[in-house]
Design a protein around this motif. Structure first.
Motif, mmCIF file in Angstrom:
data_model
loop_
_atom_site.group_PDB
_atom_site.id
_atom_site.type_symbol
_atom_site.label_atom_id
_atom_site.label_comp_id
_atom_site.label_asym_id
_atom_site.label_seq_id
_atom_site.Cartn_x
_atom_site.Cartn_y
_atom_site.Cartn_z
ATOM 1 N N LYS A 1 60.256 46.491 -2.383
ATOM 2 C CA LYS A 1 59.444 46.480 -0.585
ATOM 3 C C LYS A 1 58.761 45.832 -0.943
ATOM 4 C CE LYS A 1 62.900 49.704 1.214
ATOM 5 N NZ LYS A 1 62.622 51.017 1.852
ATOM 6 N N LEU A 2 57.239 46.500 -2.144
ATOM 7 C CA LEU A 2 55.972 46.781 -2.360
ATOM 8 C C LEU A 2 55.968 44.919 -2.924
ATOM 9 C CD1 LEU A 2 56.129 49.576 -3.495
ATOM 10 C CD2 LEU A 2 54.645 48.461 -1.916
ATOM 11 N N ASP A 3 56.703 44.539 -3.970
ATOM 12 C CA ASP A 3 56.338 43.291 -4.929
ATOM 13 C C ASP A 3 57.422 42.584 -4.631
ATOM 14 O OD1 ASP A 3 55.250 41.314 -6.775
ATOM 15 O OD2 ASP A 3 55.228 42.791 -8.211
ATOM 16 N N PRO A 4 58.017 41.856 -3.433
ATOM 17 C CA PRO A 4 59.518 41.494 -3.843
ATOM 18 C C PRO A 4 59.268 39.679 -4.278
ATOM 19 C CG PRO A 4 58.394 40.961 -1.639
ATOM 20 C CD PRO A 4 57.309 41.711 -2.421
ATOM 21 N N GLY A 5 58.179 39.718 -5.349
ATOM 22 C CA GLY A 5 58.253 38.554 -6.241
ATOM 23 C C GLY A 5 58.234 38.698 -7.621
ATOM 24 N N ASN A 6 58.551 39.493 -7.628
ATOM 25 C CA ASN A 6 58.688 40.072 -8.902
ATOM 26 C C ASN A 6 59.977 40.395 -9.806
ATOM 27 O OD1 ASN A 6 58.969 41.765 -11.767
ATOM 28 N ND2 ASN A 6 56.885 42.698 -11.864
ATOM 29 N N ALA A 7 60.474 39.417 -10.455
ATOM 30 C CA ALA A 7 62.255 39.351 -11.042
ATOM 31 C C ALA A 7 62.314 40.931 -11.726
ATOM 32 C CB ALA A 7 62.073 38.116 -11.709
ATOM 33 N N GLY B 1 69.154 39.869 12.550
ATOM 34 C CA GLY B 1 68.034 39.202 13.005
ATOM 35 C C GLY B 1 67.876 38.088 13.000
ATOM 36 N N GLY B 2 68.465 37.158 12.782
ATOM 37 C CA GLY B 2 68.158 35.729 12.254
ATOM 38 C C GLY B 2 68.417 35.612 11.062
ATOM 39 N N CYS B 3 68.967 36.359 10.168
ATOM 40 C CA CYS B 3 69.155 36.537 8.997
ATOM 41 C C CYS B 3 70.493 35.277 8.655
ATOM 42 C CB CYS B 3 69.110 37.414 8.240
ATOM 43 S SG CYS B 3 67.549 38.801 7.806
ATOM 44 N N THR B 4 70.176 34.499 8.399
ATOM 45 C CA THR B 4 71.597 33.514 8.874
ATOM 46 C C THR B 4 71.787 33.175 7.171
ATOM 47 O OG1 THR B 4 70.168 31.543 8.502
ATOM 48 C CG2 THR B 4 71.532 32.442 10.716
ATOM 49 N N SER B 5 71.065 33.257 6.035
ATOM 50 C CA SER B 5 71.083 32.900 4.809
ATOM 51 C C SER B 5 70.211 34.086 3.871
ATOM 52 C CB SER B 5 71.477 31.766 3.819
ATOM 53 O OG SER B 5 69.837 30.754 4.738
ATOM 54 N N VAL B 6 70.672 34.143 2.559
ATOM 55 C CA VAL B 6 69.795 34.269 1.528
ATOM 56 C C VAL B 6 68.537 34.218 1.641
ATOM 57 C CG1 VAL B 6 69.060 35.284 -1.042
ATOM 58 C CG2 VAL B 6 71.581 35.595 0.213
ATOM 59 N N PRO B 7 67.080 34.561 1.636
ATOM 60 C CA PRO B 7 65.865 33.773 1.532
ATOM 61 C C PRO B 7 65.554 33.144 0.278
ATOM 62 C CG PRO B 7 65.759 35.690 3.117
ATOM 63 C CD PRO B 7 66.456 35.719 2.210
ATOM 64 N N ASP B 8 64.371 32.490 0.162
ATOM 65 C CA ASP B 8 64.458 31.315 -1.130
ATOM 66 C C ASP B 8 62.746 32.288 -1.132
ATOM 67 O OD1 ASP B 8 63.311 29.975 -2.954
ATOM 68 O OD2 ASP B 8 62.884 28.533 -2.048
ATOM 69 N N LEU B 9 63.528 33.297 -2.371
ATOM 70 C CA LEU B 9 62.463 33.929 -2.882
ATOM 71 C C LEU B 9 61.320 33.286 -3.495
ATOM 72 C CD1 LEU B 9 65.587 36.831 -4.282
ATOM 73 C CD2 LEU B 9 63.786 36.759 -2.336
ATOM 74 N N LYS B 10 61.760 32.337 -4.078
ATOM 75 C CA LYS B 10 60.517 31.766 -4.556
ATOM 76 C C LYS B 10 59.696 30.879 -3.315
ATOM 77 C CE LYS B 10 63.395 28.823 -7.825
ATOM 78 N NZ LYS B 10 63.318 27.177 -8.727
ATOM 79 N N ASN B 11 59.614 31.237 -2.265
ATOM 80 C CA ASN B 11 58.421 30.791 -1.530
ATOM 81 C C ASN B 11 58.092 32.411 -0.904
ATOM 82 O OD1 ASN B 11 58.661 28.021 -1.886
ATOM 83 N ND2 ASN B 11 60.368 27.714 -0.359
ATOM 84 N N ILE B 12 58.460 33.359 -0.894
ATOM 85 C CA ILE B 12 57.689 35.045 -0.525
ATOM 86 C C ILE B 12 56.264 35.351 -1.461
ATOM 87 C CG2 ILE B 12 57.266 37.489 -0.370
ATOM 88 C CD1 ILE B 12 60.548 37.258 -1.173
ATOM 89 N N PRO B 13 55.326 35.017 -0.010
ATOM 90 C CA PRO B 13 53.988 34.560 -0.821
ATOM 91 C C PRO B 13 53.679 36.451 -1.686
ATOM 92 C CG PRO B 13 54.363 34.981 1.510
ATOM 93 C CD PRO B 13 55.400 35.153 1.614
#
Length: 264
Positions: free
Chosen positions: A73-79, A23-35
């Motif tokens: 899934k709930l908080d994808p910006g937490n390392a 579905g258009g996922c061509t690479s690992v997204p930039d996790l730093k830019n996740i809202p």
């Protein structure tokens, strides 16, 4: 959670799971830019994380991993949640999955404590020594690294595997400045022995036995070197310690042979 975030997270989870990119996922997204997650989602994620920790304490790894993934899934910006999921996969020897989770954690927070250390250990398991060295160095640079003597020991072992003995020796000696440790003394002894620096090797092996009197391998190595020097009394003492602490082991069998030769 927005539609944008759901789509981005789907890409992340597919990659972490080792699945095909759809579905258009061509690479690992930039996790730093996740809202940033909402307060409600962060609270729910924290509960899932604590639930996962509880499962781990009960050795229920599959359930723990499921809880950590739910937290992501709930908080994808937490390392921390990626790190926890990576730890479970690492413990189950799913190295590729663990590597992806660890890398995701570092992408979010490059100074996240412990992640570089575990990634270094993972690369040691894969025999990727240069990558291991890079990550151990990164861990050392982070203030407050846990058990630095262990990290320096692993760093030294990685250098040793690349035949960079001078670097390995330096890191082992640095490790000993943090804590005098029997395993480190033993590793250093093996390295000295491989370079035929027998006096230094003997000193390291004997020091290891003083730190851990039941260290059978260190006793045996010390005994062999003393035997080669024809220092019979010292050799006998270490051979006897091998037999005392591991009477049925292979080293005990060899020790008895050496003792018999000394009598003859």
């Amino acid at each position: 959670m927005s539609i944008y975030l759901n789509k981005m997270l789907l890409c992340v989870l597919l990659v972490l799971a080792g699945g095909a990119l759809l579905g258009g996922c061509t690479s690992v997204p930039d996790l730093k830019n996740i809202p940033e997650a909402s307060i409600e989602d962060r609270s729910a994620a924290r509960k899932k994380f604590l639930e996962g920790r509880q499962f781990l304490s009960l050795k229920m790894n599959a359930q723990a991993l499921e809880s950590f993934v739910d937290a992501i899934k709930l908080d994808p910006g937490n390392a921390s949640y990626y790190f926890a999921a990576g730890e479970v996969n690492f413990s189950e020897e799913r190295l590729d999955a663990a590597e992806k989770y660890f890398k995701s954690a570092l992408q979010i927070d490059p100074r996240s404590k412990g992640v570089s250390r575990e990634l270094g250990r993972l690369y040691m398991s894969k025999g990727m020594w240069e990558e291991a060295i890079q990550n151990f160095k990164q861990d050392i640079e982070i203030s407050g690294t846990t058990f630095p003597h262990e990290v320096y020991n692993w760093l030294a072992l990685s250098y040793y595997q690349l035949n960079q003995f001078d670097n390995a020796e330096r890191e082992w000696l640095t490790a000993l400045n943090f804590r005098d440790n029997a395993d480190i003394r033993y590793n250093l002894g093996i390295a000295y022995k491989s370079r035929k620096e027998y006096d230094k090797a003997l000193k390291s092996f004997v020091a290891a036995t003083h730190l851990n009197p039941e260290f059978v391998s260190a006793h045996f190595e010390a005994a062999i070197l003393l035997y080669g020097k024809q220092q019979w009394l010292g050799a006998r003492q270490h051979f006897e310690e091998v037999i005392r602490f591991d009477p049925k082991g292979e080293m005990a069998i060899l020790s008895r042979k050496y003792l018999n030769e000394m009598v003859e």
